[in-house]
Design an enzyme around this catalytic site. Structure first.
Site, PDB file in Angstrom:
ATOM      1  N   GLU A 131       2.452   1.854  -3.745  1.00 12.85           N
ATOM      2  CA  GLU A 131       1.526   1.876  -4.351  1.00 12.85           C
ATOM      3  C   GLU A 131       1.855   3.850  -4.373  1.00 12.85           C
ATOM      4  OE1 GLU A 131      -1.737  -1.355  -5.198  1.00 12.85           O
ATOM      5  OE2 GLU A 131      -1.599  -1.206  -3.040  1.00 12.85           O
ATOM      6  N   LYS A 136       0.884  -1.346  -0.212  1.00 14.76           N
ATOM      7  CA  LYS A 136      -0.135  -0.571   0.304  1.00 14.76           C
ATOM      8  C   LYS A 136       0.964   1.281  -0.118  1.00 14.76           C
ATOM      9  CE  LYS A 136      -3.924  -1.164  -0.217  1.00 14.76           C
ATOM     10  NZ  LYS A 136      -3.111  -2.361  -1.325  1.00 14.76           N
TER      11      LYS A 136
END
Length: 605
Positions: A484, A481
Site C-alpha cells: 500500500e 501494508k
C-alpha cells in the site's frame, strides 16, 4: 474516497471551502476544485494534484462569493485531468459528486440525441447536463434537480449550485454519505462531519434516498418518495474531529504510536473493572449456530483472525466473505446465524451493500465500526464502536488492532454464552488481553531496529510474508501494508503453502518475513523457514526470545517481541508489521499518508 463540501455563508466561501477540503485529504484524491456564486454569477476553479495546486491557482485567479461547493476527486471514470475534475458545470449549473452513476451511458446517449454533449470522460457530467436540460425546458432549479435524481441509478452523494442563486444548495444521497451542517444564518453540506467541524458542531445526516433544499434559513429534507422528512440533529464533539500530527512526521506514525492507548480505551469500555465482559445486551450467542464475517481490505484480515477465535475459543463455525463478492455468490444465510460487518469508516460501499443483502435473512446484523453515526452503524441491529479515534492515514493501523480487540471480546462472549469456557477461564483470558497495551508499548520500541532493516527491504522488488494459524492473516495484512505505502510487490502466504508454488520465487534477492511467536505451530513454521534458507532466501524472523533462540542459525535478521498469550499474538504482531511498512516507505521516499491510487473511505463498488 472523494470529498464534498458546500457553504452558504456570511463570509467569503473560497477559503472556507479549501480549508474544509484539506480536512478531507485523508480520504485520498487526485484533483480538486471549487465553484462559487458571486453577484449572481457562477464560476469555478479546478486543479490536478494536491490542494496546494488549487490554492496557488486561487491566489492568481481568485473566486469571490459567499456561496460555493468544493470537491476532492478520486478518479473512477476518466483520468486525473482538469477537464475531469469537479465541480462539473453545464451552463448555469454546477455539481460535485461522490459515487458512480451506473446508467450514465444510457443517459448520455439520450442527451446527445437532444444536442447536449459532454466535455469530460466522467459519469458526473451526465448529471449536470440532465439538470441543465430540464432547466432549459423551463423547470426551476429545485424541480430540475428532483427530476434528475429520479433518473439516476447507482451510488451518489450530490451537491448542486446554480447561477443566479446565491442562497441555494441542493444536496442528495443514495449509497454514499452526506451531512448537513447548521450555523447561525449559515448552512453547510459535507460528505464528512470532519470537514464541517470548524464551521459547526450541529449535524444532520441524510438517510438513504434523502434529498434536501438548503438555504441560509435552514434545510427542507425529503425522503426517496419525495415526502417531507424530519431527520435528527446531532451534536458532534469537536475534539473528536481534530486532525493534528502532534509532533509526528506522519499521521501513520502517530496512529501506530496511539495503539496502546486506544486498545486500553476499548478494553475499558467493554470490560468491567472487576474483569468481566460488558458488551451490549444484544450481543448474545445463545441459539446462534454460525457467524458470517464480512469486510474489505484490512478489515477483512481482522475477520480472518476472528474466524480462528470464534472457532477455537467458542466452537462456533465462522465464514469469511470479502464484501464485494458476498452478494454475488448468493450466500446461504440462516435465521440461526449472526452476520458481522467490519468497517473502519462505516461507509464502505461494498460492505454496506452486503449488510443490506443480509438484513432480514439472519438472526442479527452486527457491525464493528469506528464511526458510530455511519451508514453501516445506523443500518445494523447493533453497532460496536471500536473507539480508535479519527484515523487519517490511508493505510489502517490503529483501527485494525481495535477491530481485532473488539472481535476478540465478541469471541470470548460467544464462548461464554455457549458454555465453552467458565467464568474463571473467561477472567484469565480477559486478564491476558488486558496485558496487550503494555506489550504493544514494548513492541513500539523496535522502531529504530526496524528502520535499519527497512533500508535493505526498500531495495527489494518482491517480499513474501509467512505465518501459520492466526498469524497467516497477519502475513496477508503485513504484505498489504507494505505494498500500500511502499509500492513494493508483497504477498502473504500460509507457511505450509510455500512448497505448493510460491517457493519457486525464492532466491537471495527475495526477503521472506516470518511471523512466528513460539506457539504450538512454531516448530512447523521453523521447518518452512529451513526450506527458504536452503534456497538462499533471506529470512527476517519476528518472534519472542524463546522462539529466536529455538530457531537455530541461518536467519538473515531477527526482531524479538515480548512474549504474549498465543491467542492474542495477531494484535501484538500487527505493530512490527506496520512499522516495517512505514519505515520501508520512508526509505523509498513515498507518500506515507496518502499513497497513490488509494482512498481512505471507499464509497464506490
Amino acid at each position: 474516497m472523494c470529498g464534498i463540501v458546500g457553504v452558504l455563508g456570511n463570509h467569503e466561501a473560497a477559503p472556507l471551502l479549501v480549508e474544509a477540503l484539506k480536512r478531507l485529504e485523508y480520504r485520498g484524491y487526485d484533483s480538486a476544485g471549487i465553484a462559487t456564486v458571486n453577484a449572481g454569477k457562477l464560476d469555478r476553479r479546478r486543479a490536478v494534484g494536491k490542494l496546494v495546486n488549487l490554492s496557488d491557482l486561487l491566489v492568481h485567479n481568485p473566486l469571490a462569493g459567499k456561496a460555493g461547493i468544493g470537491h476532492t476527486r478520486w478518479a473512477t471514470h476518466g483520468a486525473a485531468t482538469e477537464k475531469n475534475a469537479h465541480p462539473h458545470r453545464a451552463g448555469g449549473v454546477a455539481v460535485v459528486h461522490n459515487g458512480i452513476i451506473e446508467n450514465f451511458r444510457e443517459l448520455r446517449a439520450e442527451l446527445v440525441a437532444d444536442g447536449y454533449r459532454q466535455e469530460s470522460e466522467t459519469d458526473t457530467e451526465t448529471v449536470v447536463l440532465l439538470v441543465k436540460r430540464a432547466m432549459d425546458r423551463g423547470a426551476s432549479p429545485v424541480d430540475a434537480a428532483q427530476d434528475t435524481l429520479a433518473r439516476l441509478h447507482g451510488a451518489f452523494a450530490l451537491c448542486f449550485l446554480f447561477d443566479g442563486e446565491d442562497d441555494l444548495l441542493i444536496a442528495a444521497r443514495k449509497g454514499s454519505p452526506l451531512a448537513i451542517g447548521w450555523g447561525d444564518g449559515e448552512m453547510f453540506v459535507g460528505s464528512d462531519a470532519i470537514a464541517l467541524a470548524p464551521m459547526t458542531d450541529r449535524i444532520t445526516y441524510l438517510e438513504e434516498g434523502d434529498w434536501a433544499v438548503v438555504t441560509r434559513a435552514g434545510a427542507e429534507i425529503f425522503d426517496a418518495q419525495n415526502r417531507r422528512a424530519n431527520r435528527a440533529e446531532t451534536h458532534i464533539a469537536l475534539d473528536a474531529t481534530r486532525i493534528e500530527k502532534a509532533g509526528y512526521k506522519h499521521f501513520m506514525s502517530k496512529e501506530i504510536a496511539e495503539q496502546p492507548v486506544v486498545i486500553a480505551d476499548a478494553l475499558k469500555h467493554y470490560c468491567t473493572p472487576e474483569g468481566a465482559l460488558n458488551l451490549p445486551k444484544g450481543i448474545d450467542f445463545k441459539g446462534i449456530a454460525r457467524v458470517t464475517l464480512v469486510a474489505c481490505g484490512t478489515a477483512s484480515y481482522a475477520c480472518h483472525v476472528a474466524k480462528y477465535w470464534f472457532e477455537q475459543i467458542a466452537g462456533l463455525p465462522a465464514d469469511i466473505d470479502i464484501a464485494s463478492e458476498f452478494r454475488y455468490r448468493e450466500p446461504v444465510l440462516s435465521p440461526a446465524s449472526m452476520a458481522i460487518f467490519v468497517s473502519q469508516s462505516g461507509e464502505t460501499a461494498d460492505t454496506l451493500a452486503a449488510l443490506r443483502h443480509a438484513t432480514g435473512k439472519v438472526a442479527r446484523v452486527v457491525s464493528v465500526v469506528n464511526v458510530p453515526t455511519s451508514s453501516i452503524a445506523r443500518e445494523s441491529d447493533l453497532a460496536l464502536p471500536i473507539l480508535a479515534g479519527v484515523e487519517v492515514g490511508v493505510a489502517s493501523t490503529k483501527a485494525f488492532t481495535c477491530q481485532l480487540t473488539v472481535l476478540a471480546l465478541m469471541a470470548l462472549k460467544a464462548a461464554s454464552d455457549r458454555g465453552r469456557i467458565d467464568a474463571s477461564t473467561l477472567k484469565t483470558r480477559l486478564t491476558s488481553l488486558s496485558a496487550l497495551p503494555g506489550l504493544m508499548n514494548a513492541a513500539l520500541s523496535l522502531s529504530d531496529p526496524i528502520s535499519r532493516v527497512a533500508e535493505d527491504l526498500a531495495r527489494a522488488q518482491d517480499i513474501l510474508f509467512l505465518g501459520r494459524g492466526s498469524m497467516f492473516p497477519l502475513a496477508l495484512e503485513g504484505a498489504l501494508k507494505l505494498k500500500e505505502i511502499s509500492y513494493i510487490h508483497a504477498e502473504g502466504y500460509a507457511s505450509g503453502e510455500l512448497k505448493h508454488g510460491p517457493i519457486a520465487l525464492i532466491d537471495a534477492a527475495v526477503p521472506v518475513i516470518v511471523l512466528a511467536p513460539k506457539d504450538a505451530l512454531f516448530d512447523k513454521t521453523v521447518s518452512n523457514m529451513q526450506e527458504v534458507m536452503a534456497r538462499h532466501g533471506k529470512v527476517l524472523l519476528l518472534s519472542d526470545a524463546a522462539g529466536i533462540a529455538a530457531a537455530g542459525q541461518g536467519t538473515w535478521k531477527t526482531l524479538a517481541l515480548p512474549t504474549v498469550d498465543p491467542l492474542w499474538a495477531p494484535i501484538l504482531y500487527a505493530v512490527p508489521a506496520q512499522l516495517l511498512a512505514y519505515h520501508t516507505a520512508i526509505a523509498k521516499g513515498t507518500d506515507v499518508d496518502q499513497p497513490r491510487n488509494l482512498a481512505k473511505s471507499v464509497t464506490v463498488e
